[in-house]
Design an enzyme around this catalytic site. Structure first.
Site, PDB file in Angstrom:
ATOM      1  N   ALA A 185       0.829  -1.201   0.000  1.00 53.74           N
ATOM      2  CA  ALA A 185       0.000   0.000   0.000  1.00 53.74           C
ATOM      3  C   ALA A 185       0.867   1.255   0.000  1.00 53.74           C
ATOM      4  O   ALA A 185       1.927   1.284   0.609  1.00 53.74           O
ATOM      5  CB  ALA A 185      -0.917   0.007   1.219  1.00 53.74           C
ATOM      6  N   TYR A 230       3.622  -5.467 -11.182  1.00 53.32           N
ATOM      7  CA  TYR A 230       4.317  -6.728 -10.940  1.00 53.32           C
ATOM      8  C   TYR A 230       4.908  -7.305 -12.226  1.00 53.32           C
ATOM      9  O   TYR A 230       6.004  -7.863 -12.219  1.00 53.32           O
ATOM     10  CB  TYR A 230       3.371  -7.725 -10.271  1.00 53.32           C
TER      11      TYR A 230
END
Length: 264
Positions: A185, A230
């Site tokens: 986060a 990612y």
């Protein structure tokens, strides 16, 4: 285009006769049933609903100067809880938002430990110095237990507990040598500055220092920004064998998890 690999590429193939039951919750990626603050793998959050690893991603990062990524300390507890809760539970209002933050702080304070043979840590991206507000040092005292001069901009949990990795063999042994990322986060006002990439890169380096051969995570397919983050770091989607019931974080019905891995 996202690359999808067969699970055998990572030696995760499972016998179709073995029924791998999903994890039993705890973390919430708010830990989603994933020990959030890497800190607490056994302390469950107030809601228990996870929003997916990689809540924040930067597609067009603008360098944010003065960012230092390090392991969280007790002095970071409150800001880590604030960053986590504001990212995963933005709709909560007083007094639930405050209770959830205290829940996360307690989870961190009692969750730094890990099962025997496993490792767990919480990484924080900090802007500014990380000393104590009162003493100007890194020492934590009674008066500054939750006070940190540095500003926590992003957080991430890393562990080798393997709670959300498919078990190995008919006896369902825990997999070793694979680190797991969760609870990524970044504060809303600081997104888009490359902070998430810095934290993920640090997690990869940390996993390597632990002797891990690979690193894995679950990402919500609806969160295209996180998926692209990612993929840009070299993570590949791993196709779950037909009929296999691999463990995954507990989440709301609209979350579709994508299991991703990267060889280190």
């Amino acid at each position: 285009m996202q690359t999808v690999l067969n699970s055998s590429r990572f030696n995760l193939s499972l016998s179709p006769r073995i029924n791998h039951q999903p994890f039993s919750s705890t973390a919430k990626i708010p830990c989603c049933e994933i020990p959030i603050l890497p800190l607490s793998s056994s302390h469950s959050p107030i809601s228990g609903i996870c929003r997916a690893s990689g809540q924040v991603a930067e597609l067009f990062p603008v360098t944010c100067p003065g960012i230092v990524v390090r392991e969280a300390g007790i002095q970071d507890c409150w800001e880590v809880a604030e960053t986590h809760c504001s990212s995963f539970f933005p709709g909560y209002s007083f007094p639930l938002d405050l209770l959830l933050r205290f829940d996360r702080v307690i989870g961190m304070l009692f969750g730094f430990s890990a099962p025997k043979g496993c490792k767990r840590t919480c990484l924080v991206a900090v802007i500014g110095s990380g000393g104590s507000f009162f003493s100007g040092s890194d020492d934590v005292g009674i008066g500054n237990l939750f006070v940190n001069k540095g500003y926590v901009a992003g957080v991430l949990t890393l562990d080798t507990v393997a709670k959300f990795l498919p078990r190995k063999g008919p006896l369902r042994h825990r997999r070793k040598g694979i680190a797991y990322i969760s609870n990524v986060a970044v504060r809303e006002e600081l997104r888009g500055k490359g902070i998430a990439k810095k934290v993920v890169a640090k997690a990869e380096a940390k996993a390597k220092s632990w002797g891990c051969r690979a690193i894995a995570l679950h990402c919500d397919l609806n969160n295209t920004g996180a998926v692209q983050l990612y993929v840009s770091r070299g993570f590949k989607s791993v196709k779950v064998p037909e009929g296999a019931n691999w463990p995954k974080p507990k989440a709301s019905a609209d979350v579709r998890f994508n299991f991703m891995m990267k060889l280190l």
